[in-house]
Design an enzyme around this catalytic site. Structure first.
Site, PDB file in Angstrom:
ATOM      1  N   CYS A  86      12.286  12.241  43.794  1.00  0.00           N
ATOM      2  CA  CYS A  86      11.087  12.327  44.462  1.00  0.00           C
ATOM      3  C   CYS A  86      11.108  12.773  45.660  1.00  0.00           C
ATOM      4  O   CYS A  86      12.155  12.959  46.405  1.00  0.00           O
ATOM      5  CB  CYS A  86      10.265  10.911  44.692  1.00  0.00           C
ATOM      6  SG  CYS A  86      10.230   9.897  42.915  1.00  0.00           S
TER       7      CYS A  86
ATOM      8  N   TYR B 150      20.669  22.388  42.928  1.00  0.00           N
ATOM      9  CA  TYR B 150      19.474  22.653  42.300  1.00  0.00           C
ATOM     10  C   TYR B 150      18.132  21.958  43.110  1.00  0.00           C
ATOM     11  O   TYR B 150      17.187  22.505  43.195  1.00  0.00           O
ATOM     12  CB  TYR B 150      19.492  22.023  40.838  1.00  0.00           C
ATOM     13  CG  TYR B 150      18.153  22.074  40.124  1.00  0.00           C
ATOM     14  CD1 TYR B 150      17.618  23.138  39.438  1.00  0.00           C
ATOM     15  CD2 TYR B 150      17.154  20.825  40.111  1.00  0.00           C
ATOM     16  CE1 TYR B 150      16.278  23.142  38.898  1.00  0.00           C
ATOM     17  CE2 TYR B 150      15.915  21.007  39.179  1.00  0.00           C
ATOM     18  CZ  TYR B 150      15.705  22.036  38.858  1.00  0.00           C
ATOM     19  OH  TYR B 150      14.546  22.178  38.047  1.00  0.00           O
TER      20      TYR B 150
ATOM     21  N   GLY C  58       9.124  16.445  42.883  1.00  0.00           N
ATOM     22  CA  GLY C  58       8.301  15.542  41.964  1.00  0.00           C
ATOM     23  C   GLY C  58       6.996  15.898  41.752  1.00  0.00           C
ATOM     24  O   GLY C  58       6.092  16.395  42.497  1.00  0.00           O
TER      25      GLY C  58
ATOM     26  N   ASN D 104      12.426   7.423  47.395  1.00  0.00           N
ATOM     27  CA  ASN D 104      13.178   8.451  46.884  1.00  0.00           C
ATOM     28  C   ASN D 104      14.751   7.975  46.011  1.00  0.00           C
ATOM     29  O   ASN D 104      15.382   7.543  47.173  1.00  0.00           O
ATOM     30  CB  ASN D 104      13.328   9.616  47.373  1.00  0.00           C
ATOM     31  CG  ASN D 104      14.211  10.812  47.301  1.00  0.00           C
ATOM     32  OD1 ASN D 104      14.905  11.770  47.967  1.00  0.00           O
ATOM     33  ND2 ASN D 104      14.252  10.695  45.522  1.00  0.00           N
ATOM     34  N   GLY D 105      14.859   7.891  45.068  1.00  0.00           N
ATOM     35  CA  GLY D 105      16.034   7.510  44.473  1.00  0.00           C
ATOM     36  C   GLY D 105      15.745   6.654  43.471  1.00  0.00           C
ATOM     37  O   GLY D 105      15.063   6.543  42.575  1.00  0.00           O
TER      38      GLY D 105
END
Length: 478
Positions: free
Chosen positions: A23, A261, A50, A124-125
């Site tokens: 995210c 990426y 995201g 995020n995670g």
């Protein structure tokens, strides 16, 4: 009813999703600034991390307002909505689901209120002890089924104490990857797990402060980069400035796949641009897997930097052999079976006059299930390529990620069960070469012991308990 954006997404072929991004989080404390618009543009810069839902929380000092919905940032917000979100601080989130289904209830920021005190949080995670943490909450304490909702409820449980004190006591018991931004009515907070697996950076505005997942988001709002938030660090930001405290010793294990990426090429990690790293990866790949060929082409756009590096090192000309549909993104229109059978051609189409009669080196960032690369090889041969040599700028992805990237399961990963030569045969390529783990690590300039490389090695820096992980761990428990 969600408005479609007319774009084609990974859902075009649900059997071959790319590695799904972590995210994106953004937070700003800036009195006198239009913080909702700053947050909107920050999330716009992080949209690649995201695409399922987006949300913004704001406060003018006395109450927190949250607006969120399913869809892309530009679908969820417009001028009229942002005009109602006024205040001096805000946080925002764009989501790809790693714990909990992709439904409105699980969109972020999450909001909790206890004794009239509000708390909104974006994450995020991915936590690996979510189920255990949820046992601390009373039944019905959360409506959503995400690790973020559990964290929010735990942080808001004791409204009699300062939020940063509660966080400093709670976070050492939270296991997994987390880069957090949260807020109460007056103050912005940020924290990063002791391993620093997911990125988080601090920036300075003329009249305030910003925290974000990537430096590219700071650039887009005109903030200068101050530094990365350190692993195990908790920041408190208000009219007194930025205050830092340690809640755990740093044990750095930054995600290696961010370099491959996840991160934007114009983002900086550990003081070095991601684009420079990816080009160097291509050079290493050319040294490790040389081949006689006429043209180096990337799989747009993820393979482009490494293809540039491969061409520079090998001396083989670089060219564009595949054209990408500029409007590829997320769609809410399900493709028909006929459209699905066209598959990759809706996203990529070969330039026949460029590749006909040529021996090609095709550079991509990773192989997950292999369906996309298999279709590309077939398409290039049909367009007249005499040889197709596939080069991959990451080692074989053979293990799932439990820290915020939604890879396939090990059984679904093509490298989880096949050798490199077997994968080559499956793709139909003349040769196949992956960069070595040592070569990729060296290109980042980060020591191996400071990186999480679990998706390539199966060695997880934070031990995994199988009964504690899984996208639907809370839903399974009811």
């Amino acid at each position: 009813m969600l408005k479609g954006d007319g774009r084609l997404g990974h859902d075009l072929d649900p059997r071959d999703r790319a590695p799904q991004d972590a995210c994106g989080v953004f937070g700003v404390w800036a009195p006198g600034e239009d913080v909702s618009k700053l947050t909107y543009y920050g999330l716009y810069a992080l949209q690649h991390r995201g695409q399922e839902s987006a949300g913004i929380a704001v406060s003018e000092g006395s109450r927190i307002l949250v607006y969120k919905d399913m869809g892309l940032v530009a679908q969820v917000f417009d001028e009229s909505i942002l005009g109602t979100l006024r205040g001096h601080l805000a946080i925002g989130h764009c989501r790809y689901s790693t714990t909990g289904s992709s439904v409105w209830e699980n969109a972020q920021p999450t909001l909790s209120s206890a004794d009239g005190n509000g708390l909104a949080l974006a994450h995020n995670g991915n936590l690996i002890n979510t189920a255990r943490l949820s046992e601390r909450l009373a039944p019905g304490a959360t409506r959503a089924t995400t690790d973020t909702e559990v964290l929010t409820a735990l942080l808001a449980q004791d409204s009699s104490r300062p939020v940063d004190d509660v966080a400093a006591e709670l976070l050492p018991e939270v296991k997994g990857a987390y880069s957090l931004v949260w807020m109460n009515e007056t103050t912005l907070f940020a924290a990063r797990d002791p391993q620093g697996i997911r990125p988080l950076v601090l920036g300075r505005l003329e009249r305030g402060w910003v925290v974000a997942s990537e430096t590219a988001a700071l650039d887009i709002v005109g903030a200068s980069v101050i530094r990365e938030v350190e692993p195990g660090e908790l920041l408190t930001i208000d009219e007194r400035g930025v205050r830092s405290r340690r809640f755990a010793l740093a044990e750095p294990k930054g995600c290696l796949f961010e370099y491959v990426y996840l991160a934007r090429p114009d983002t900086t990690i550990a003081g070095r641009g991601v684009q420079s790293t990816r080009v160097e990866v291509g050079r290493v790949l050319a040294r490790e897997h040389p081949v006689d060929a006429d043209l180096v082409i990337p799989t747009p756009e993820s393979g482009t930097p490494a293809a540039i590096g491969y061409a520079e090192q090998s001396g083989i000309p670089y060219g564009q052999g595949l054209v990408k549909n500029s409007y590829v993104g997320r769609t809410f229109i399900q493709p028909s079976q006929t459209i699905r059978q066209l598959g990759i051609r809706l996203k990529l189409n070969p330039l026949r006059e460029v590749i006909q009669g040529k021996r090609l080196v095709v550079v991509d960032d990773s192989i997950v299930r292999g369906n996309t690369q298999r279709a590309i090889v077939k398409m290039l041969r049909e367009a007249g390529a005499t040889e197709v040599h596939v080069r991959i700028s990451s080692p074989p992805v053979a293990w799932p990620c439990f820290y915020g990237i939604d890879f396939a399961t090990r059984a679904e990963l093509i490298a989880g069960s096949l050798s490199v030569e077997e994968i080559r045969g499956s793709l139909g390529a003349d040769t196949l070469g992956y960069i070595s783990l040592e070569g990729l690590t060296q290109a980042t300039t980060i020591p191996a012991d400071r990186l999480c490389r679990a998706c390539f090695t199966g060695e997880y820096p934070i031990p995994i308990e199988e009964d504690q992980v899984g996208k639907y761990v809370l839903e399974a428990r009811g």
